[in-house]
Design a protein around this motif. Structure first.
Motif, mmCIF file in Angstrom:
data_model
loop_
_atom_site.group_PDB
_atom_site.id
_atom_site.type_symbol
_atom_site.label_atom_id
_atom_site.label_comp_id
_atom_site.label_asym_id
_atom_site.label_seq_id
_atom_site.Cartn_x
_atom_site.Cartn_y
_atom_site.Cartn_z
ATOM 1 N N ALA A 1 31.081 34.691 40.563
ATOM 2 C CA ALA A 1 30.873 36.078 40.132
ATOM 3 C C ALA A 1 31.288 36.273 38.681
ATOM 4 O O ALA A 1 30.620 36.985 37.914
ATOM 5 C CB ALA A 1 31.664 37.027 41.046
ATOM 6 N N LEU A 2 32.382 35.628 38.272
ATOM 7 C CA LEU A 2 32.849 35.741 36.892
ATOM 8 C C LEU A 2 31.848 35.124 35.930
ATOM 9 O O LEU A 2 31.553 35.698 34.869
ATOM 10 C CB LEU A 2 34.203 35.057 36.741
ATOM 11 N N ALA A 3 31.291 33.969 36.265
ATOM 12 C CA ALA A 3 30.303 33.322 35.398
ATOM 13 C C ALA A 3 29.073 34.199 35.233
ATOM 14 O O ALA A 3 28.515 34.321 34.131
ATOM 15 C CB ALA A 3 29.924 31.958 35.980
ATOM 16 N N GLU A 4 28.653 34.835 36.328
ATOM 17 C CA GLU A 4 27.472 35.701 36.264
ATOM 18 C C GLU A 4 27.715 36.896 35.349
ATOM 19 O O GLU A 4 26.891 37.211 34.478
ATOM 20 C CB GLU A 4 27.109 36.173 37.668
ATOM 21 N N VAL A 5 28.847 37.549 35.539
ATOM 22 C CA VAL A 5 29.174 38.715 34.709
ATOM 23 C C VAL A 5 29.333 38.304 33.252
ATOM 24 O O VAL A 5 28.864 39.002 32.332
ATOM 25 C CB VAL A 5 30.462 39.383 35.222
ATOM 26 N N SER A 6 29.969 37.178 33.019
ATOM 27 C CA SER A 6 30.269 36.745 31.647
ATOM 28 C C SER A 6 29.019 36.372 30.865
ATOM 29 O O SER A 6 29.047 36.323 29.630
ATOM 30 C CB SER A 6 31.245 35.555 31.674
ATOM 31 N N VAL B 1 50.443 34.230 39.820
ATOM 32 C CA VAL B 1 49.408 34.997 40.513
ATOM 33 C C VAL B 1 48.296 35.295 39.516
ATOM 34 O O VAL B 1 48.556 35.762 38.405
ATOM 35 C CB VAL B 1 49.989 36.278 41.114
ATOM 36 N N SER B 2 47.045 35.031 39.905
ATOM 37 C CA SER B 2 45.932 35.012 38.955
ATOM 38 C C SER B 2 44.722 35.749 39.502
ATOM 39 O O SER B 2 44.422 35.662 40.697
ATOM 40 C CB SER B 2 45.555 33.547 38.669
ATOM 41 N N GLY B 3 44.013 36.439 38.618
ATOM 42 C CA GLY B 3 42.787 37.100 39.018
ATOM 43 C C GLY B 3 41.697 36.132 39.414
ATOM 44 O O GLY B 3 40.873 36.427 40.280
ATOM 45 N N LEU B 4 41.686 34.946 38.814
ATOM 46 C CA LEU B 4 40.656 33.941 39.100
ATOM 47 C C LEU B 4 41.049 33.020 40.251
ATOM 48 O O LEU B 4 40.245 32.756 41.144
ATOM 49 C CB LEU B 4 40.378 33.110 37.847
ATOM 50 N N TRP B 5 42.283 32.543 40.249
ATOM 51 C CA TRP B 5 42.693 31.519 41.204
ATOM 52 C C TRP B 5 43.436 32.083 42.409
ATOM 53 O O TRP B 5 43.701 31.338 43.347
ATOM 54 C CB TRP B 5 43.581 30.484 40.502
ATOM 55 N N GLY B 6 43.805 33.340 42.381
ATOM 56 C CA GLY B 6 44.627 33.921 43.430
ATOM 57 C C GLY B 6 46.086 33.617 43.177
ATOM 58 O O GLY B 6 46.870 34.488 42.816
ATOM 59 N N ARG C 1 39.184 33.879 31.001
ATOM 60 C CA ARG C 1 39.535 35.260 30.655
ATOM 61 C C ARG C 1 39.155 36.163 31.822
ATOM 62 O O ARG C 1 37.977 36.383 32.097
ATOM 63 C CB ARG C 1 38.795 35.722 29.383
ATOM 64 N N LEU C 2 40.136 36.678 32.531
ATOM 65 C CA LEU C 2 39.888 37.568 33.656
ATOM 66 C C LEU C 2 41.190 38.223 34.060
ATOM 67 O O LEU C 2 42.158 37.540 34.392
ATOM 68 C CB LEU C 2 39.313 36.803 34.855
ATOM 69 N N SER C 3 41.200 39.555 34.058
ATOM 70 C CA SER C 3 42.376 40.314 34.464
ATOM 71 C C SER C 3 42.276 40.710 35.926
ATOM 72 O O SER C 3 41.180 40.923 36.454
ATOM 73 C CB SER C 3 42.508 41.564 33.596
ATOM 74 N N MET C 4 43.416 40.836 36.571
ATOM 75 C CA MET C 4 43.457 41.264 37.964
ATOM 76 C C MET C 4 42.941 42.685 38.135
ATOM 77 O O MET C 4 42.512 43.073 39.234
ATOM 78 C CB MET C 4 44.892 41.160 38.501
ATOM 79 N N SER C 5 42.920 43.464 37.086
ATOM 80 C CA SER C 5 42.477 44.856 37.170
ATOM 81 C C SER C 5 40.955 44.997 37.156
ATOM 82 O O SER C 5 40.424 46.086 37.374
ATOM 83 C CB SER C 5 43.065 45.673 36.014
ATOM 84 N N VAL C 6 40.240 43.904 36.916
ATOM 85 C CA VAL C 6 38.780 43.927 36.826
ATOM 86 C C VAL C 6 38.153 43.958 38.220
ATOM 87 O O VAL C 6 38.702 43.419 39.181
ATOM 88 C CB VAL C 6 38.289 42.694 36.048
#
Length: 254
Positions: A40-45, A110-115, A127-132
């Motif tokens: 999902a991150l790759a698609e949005v990016s 704790v990570s937005g991408l990896w959990g 580059r990815l924030s947990m708030s996204v």
């Protein structure tokens, strides 16, 4: 003792190395969820409005572009990828070999991408924030909350949890309050306290380093943690309730 940290906003990319192997990361039950977030991150990016969707400025366009090829980017241990105020104060690279082994065993990011990842887990910069929020997944804190509750529970069982996470990352997993101590940092002048984010990050990093490098046994209770922190700072321990974790307040002179 486990020390829970947030990731740094900025990352230092690895110069070389093999790509990430999701199956080798800590908490392997999160592998499928990590794959879903990465897709999902790759698609949005790759979209025209990627910067807006990820809540970042134009200066970070290259970091966002990297998100589209994470499966091929070189990976390195998390302790070298995550950099910034907190991680500089923790100072992993200047630790002894024994202290580094303690950090690798005790630190969970704790990570937005990896959990969640261990400090020695090999990951690429991203580059990815947990708030996204991501399409199909929703807000990442909500996405990860039930998954982290299950995946990290076994690792956390029986350990004192020193929670140095910021609020958005704390929302992604709420551990057992009886065994958790949230770390707060205040400055105080003339009896008036203020919360300061920059000094909070730095002091939390210093606390993590102190706990990992001091002599003696690691703290096993909130009271023992407060005693260890009092070796360096003025502190107070606020007992938790049935639903709220204990709080360690570190008071800095302003």
């Amino acid at each position: 003792m486990l020390i829970l940290l947030p990731p740094s906003e900025g990352k230092t990319p690895a110069d070389a190395g093999s790509p990430v192997d999701l199956a080798t990361l800590s908490f392997p039950s999160l592998t499928d969820a990590r794959q879903n977030v990465a897709i999902a991150l790759a698609e949005v990016s790759g979209q025209k409005d990627a910067l807006t969707q990820l809540g970042v400025g134009a200066s970070l366009v290259h970091e966002v572009s990297r998100n589209t090829r994470l499966a091929h980017e070189p990976a390195a241990p998390a302790h070298s990828i995550y950099t910034g105020v907190l991680f500089d104060a923790l100072g992993y690279q200047s630790m002894t070999a024994t202290q580094k082994r303690k950090a690798d065993a005790a630190v969970v990011v704790v990570s937005g991408l990896w959990g969640a990842v261990g400090f020695a887990d090999s990951i690429p910069a991203y580059r990815l924030s947990m708030s996204v929020g991501l399409p199909g997944l929703g807000k990442l804190a909500s996405y990860w909350k039930p998954r982290l509750a299950e995946a990290v529970a076994a690792r956390a069982e029986g350990h004192l949890l020193v929670d140095c996470r910021s609020s958005s990352y704390a929302a992604a997993w709420v551990p057992d309050p009886d065994r958790t101590v949230a770390v707060n940092v205040f400055t105080e002048r003339d009896g008036t306290r203020k919360v300061v984010s920059h000094f909070a990050k730095h002091t939390r990093g210093e606390l993590a380093r102190h706990l990992l490098t001091r002599r003696g046994k690691a703290p096993e209770t909130p009271a023992q943690l407060a005693k260890a922190a009092a070796e360096k700072w003025s502190v107070e321990l606020v007992p938790g309730t049935g639903r709220k974790a204990h709080a360690l307040n570190i008071i800095l002179a302003d």
